[in-house]
Each structure stands twice: as C-alpha cells, then as structure tokens.
Design a protein around this motif. Structure first.
Motif, PDB file in Angstrom:
ATOM      1  N   PRO A  40      29.646  60.308  43.809  1.00 12.81           N
ATOM      2  CA  PRO A  40      31.104  60.718  44.778  1.00 12.81           C
ATOM      3  C   PRO A  40      31.711  59.570  45.402  1.00 12.81           C
ATOM      4  O   PRO A  40      30.855  58.387  45.621  1.00 12.81           O
ATOM      5  CB  PRO A  40      30.353  61.574  46.120  1.00 12.81           C
ATOM      6  CG  PRO A  40      28.846  61.182  46.025  1.00 12.81           C
ATOM      7  CD  PRO A  40      28.581  60.847  44.603  1.00 12.81           C
ATOM      8  N   ASP A  49      35.898  66.162  43.623  1.00  9.94           N
ATOM      9  CA  ASP A  49      34.719  67.043  43.779  1.00  9.94           C
ATOM     10  C   ASP A  49      34.963  68.017  44.860  1.00  9.94           C
ATOM     11  O   ASP A  49      34.778  67.712  46.051  1.00  9.94           O
ATOM     12  CB  ASP A  49      33.521  65.819  44.079  1.00  9.94           C
ATOM     13  CG  ASP A  49      32.087  66.519  44.371  1.00  9.94           C
ATOM     14  OD1 ASP A  49      32.007  67.746  44.566  1.00  9.94           O
ATOM     15  OD2 ASP A  49      31.221  65.695  43.720  1.00  9.94           O
ATOM     16  N   ARG A  52      32.209  68.850  47.756  1.00 13.06           N
ATOM     17  CA  ARG A  52      31.850  67.615  48.680  1.00 13.06           C
ATOM     18  C   ARG A  52      33.211  67.483  49.728  1.00 13.06           C
ATOM     19  O   ARG A  52      33.276  67.057  50.828  1.00 13.06           O
ATOM     20  CB  ARG A  52      31.610  66.328  48.000  1.00 13.06           C
ATOM     21  CG  ARG A  52      30.236  66.148  47.532  1.00 13.06           C
ATOM     22  CD  ARG A  52      29.953  65.195  46.752  1.00 13.06           C
ATOM     23  NE  ARG A  52      28.299  64.903  46.614  1.00 13.06           N
ATOM     24  CZ  ARG A  52      27.871  65.098  45.372  1.00 13.06           C
ATOM     25  NH1 ARG A  52      28.867  65.268  44.382  1.00 13.06           N
ATOM     26  NH2 ARG A  52      26.715  64.946  45.056  1.00 13.06           N
ATOM     27  N   THR A  53      34.334  67.814  48.909  1.00 13.62           N
ATOM     28  CA  THR A  53      35.674  67.566  49.881  1.00 13.62           C
ATOM     29  C   THR A  53      35.545  68.591  50.924  1.00 13.62           C
ATOM     30  O   THR A  53      35.910  68.338  52.032  1.00 13.62           O
ATOM     31  CB  THR A  53      36.819  67.960  48.784  1.00 13.62           C
ATOM     32  OG1 THR A  53      36.756  66.763  47.744  1.00 13.62           O
ATOM     33  CG2 THR A  53      38.164  67.709  49.589  1.00 13.62           C
ATOM     34  N   ARG A  55      32.980  70.082  52.542  1.00 12.18           N
ATOM     35  CA  ARG A  55      32.139  69.718  53.589  1.00 12.18           C
ATOM     36  C   ARG A  55      32.506  68.590  54.337  1.00 12.18           C
ATOM     37  O   ARG A  55      32.341  68.499  55.500  1.00 12.18           O
ATOM     38  CB  ARG A  55      30.886  69.277  52.769  1.00 12.18           C
ATOM     39  CG  ARG A  55      30.122  70.563  52.244  1.00 12.18           C
ATOM     40  CD  ARG A  55      28.437  70.279  51.940  1.00 12.18           C
ATOM     41  NE  ARG A  55      28.438  69.220  50.880  1.00 12.18           N
ATOM     42  CZ  ARG A  55      28.511  69.460  49.543  1.00 12.18           C
ATOM     43  NH1 ARG A  55      28.421  70.591  49.289  1.00 12.18           N
ATOM     44  NH2 ARG A  55      28.161  68.321  48.815  1.00 12.18           N
ATOM     45  N   ALA A  56      33.268  67.685  53.412  1.00  6.08           N
ATOM     46  CA  ALA A  56      33.776  66.429  54.415  1.00  6.08           C
ATOM     47  C   ALA A  56      34.971  66.501  55.124  1.00  6.08           C
ATOM     48  O   ALA A  56      35.106  65.875  56.031  1.00  6.08           O
ATOM     49  CB  ALA A  56      34.088  65.079  53.365  1.00  6.08           C
ATOM     50  N   VAL A  77      37.289  63.834  48.120  1.00  8.81           N
ATOM     51  CA  VAL A  77      36.231  63.196  47.722  1.00  8.81           C
ATOM     52  C   VAL A  77      36.248  63.253  45.926  1.00  8.81           C
ATOM     53  O   VAL A  77      36.365  64.309  45.775  1.00  8.81           O
ATOM     54  CB  VAL A  77      34.982  63.548  47.977  1.00  8.81           C
ATOM     55  CG1 VAL A  77      33.546  62.938  47.158  1.00  8.81           C
ATOM     56  CG2 VAL A  77      34.812  63.304  49.607  1.00  8.81           C
TER      57      VAL A  77
END
Length: 254
Positions: A40, A49, A52-53, A55-56, A77
């Motif tokens: 990542p 992604d 992950r995007t 979650r971030a 991400v």
C-alpha cells in the motif's frame, strides 16, 4: 597472468565487462519483472486499494440527514509494486574444467546480473576436481572472471554436494548446473546427488556447455540419465535462463 599485467589491462577489461553486463542486464531483467508484491502507498501510481482507503478514512465519515453514512476519502491509499525480500536462493554451479572457457564467461556475467534481481539471493560455485565458492565476488563481474581458474577434470557430484549444503528452504531454491556433463567420477554418484536434491524439492536445471559460436557441446548419454533422475537439461542462452528463473518464482508465488 601476472598481477602487473592484470593491473595494466584492468581499466580496459573493466570497461568492456561493464558494457557487456549492462547489455546483458537490459536483456535479462525484463524476463524477471513481476517478482514483486503489492504494497500500500498514499502516492498515486497503482490501482486504488478500496478496503485500506475506507479504513484509513473512517475518521472523516459524515452522517447525512437521511441516516446514511458517507466517507470522505481525504487520504486515498493506492496499490504499488515493491520488491519482496530475497526469499529465493539461486545457486549457480559452474564447471570450470579445461573445455568450459566460453560457458564460464557467460555464466559469470549472468550470475552478476541475476544476483541483482529482486527476491534472489545468488551464489556462484565453480568446480573441476575441487569446489570454489566465489559468491563474495558475484556483484563484480570483472573480479569474478579474474578469479575463475579454468582447467582440470570434472567432478559434478562434488559441486552438487557442496551446493546442497547451501540449501535451507528447498522449494525456494533454484540450482543451475552449467557443464558439458563429462563426469570424471562415477556417474551413479552424480545421479544419487541429483535424486536427493529433486526429492527434497529443489528446482534443478542443467545448462549444456556452449562453444564460441553458441553451439551446445555436452555428453548426451549422461544428460539423458540426469533427465531420467529428475534434472532437466537444455542448451540455454542467458535470456532463456532468466526466463526460467522468472517463471519458477512467479509460478510459486501466485
């Protein structure tokens, strides 16, 4: 050659070897592309992604009037490609008996190029009637070529026995034997070494010696017995060898 003469020739030889290595690298390394794994990154360059995007950016979520939640991706991400650690081992076992000069030259240059490939930890062994480990010179083609001493008999089984001591994870070990397969010792001993390596899971390949114009020159009867024992034997260019390495690594990591 006396060291004084080598010192005078070294600048010229160094330049020629560097040019050859660059040319070889330009041809070989594309065959090794893809020996990487996604990592990542927040810099654009690959596909988004999404997990992950999400979650971030949970901290940037907003609840709308109708009760739905909207996440504002202030920190996207992306997927990128980065080299994995050197978790594959390539062991080049090169015959340096008197008839092997041409193949030794391309083996040394090829080893220097493959040694810089991602995921590969490369070793370079030479053998005639004794085995010499020149791995510490593998990143310097000129030094490697100057250290190789061509001459003597052929004891492939001894080379393989030494190479076997370097194997830690057999299914992630590529062992390439460059030889004319004119075994000076008992062929049965050589076949026993090959069968032991194959049964352990090591990826074995025999590369036939090439003469000055690239024509293969090797013992066909011994090569046939090696193939029957589980070691393929082929007359390969450095590019074909690089493709074989790339195919084995990519095939095992899918």
């Amino acid at each position: 050659m006396p060291e004084q003469r080598i010192a005078r020739l070294r600048p010229l030889v160094k330049r020629l070897v560097e040019e050859l290595a660059r040319e070889l690298a330009a041809r070989l390394r594309p065959a090794l592309t893809g020996l990487t794994t996604p990592r990542p990154s927040r810099r654009p360059g690959g596909r988004l992604d999404l997990p992950r995007t999400l979650r971030a950016n949970l901290v940037h979520s907003r609840r709308l009037e109708d009760g739905t939640v909207r996440i504002v991706p202030e920190r996207p991400v992306f997927r990128t490609r980065a080299a994995r650690q050197s978790d594959w081992r390539l062991i080049l076992v090169v015959d340096v008996s008197a008839s092997m000069e041409s193949s030794v030259v391309w083996s040394a240059l090829t080893a220097a190029v493959l040694g810089g490939a991602p995921m590969l930890s490369a070793h370079f062994l030479t053998f005639s009637t004794r085995v010499v480990d020149l791995t510490d010179r593998i990143d310097d083609p000129l030094s490697l070529l100057l250290e190789v001493r061509v001459g003597g008999g052929t004891h492939i089984a001894a080379g393989l026995a030494h190479a076997r001591t370097l194997v830690t994870v057999p299914h992630r070990t590529l062992m390439v034997v460059v030889s004319d397969f004119e075994e000076g010792g008992a062929v049965d001993g050589l076949l026993t070494e090959v069968e032991s390596l194959v049964s352990s899971g090591v990826h074995l390949l025999g590369c036939a010696a090439l003469n000055g114009d690239g024509t293969p020159r090797y013992s066909v009867p011994v090569a046939r017995r090696l193939v029957a024992a589980g070691m393929p034997v082929a007359a390969l260019s450095p590019l074909s060898l690089a493709r074989w390495v790339g195919e084995r690594v990519r095939g095992a990591t899918r």
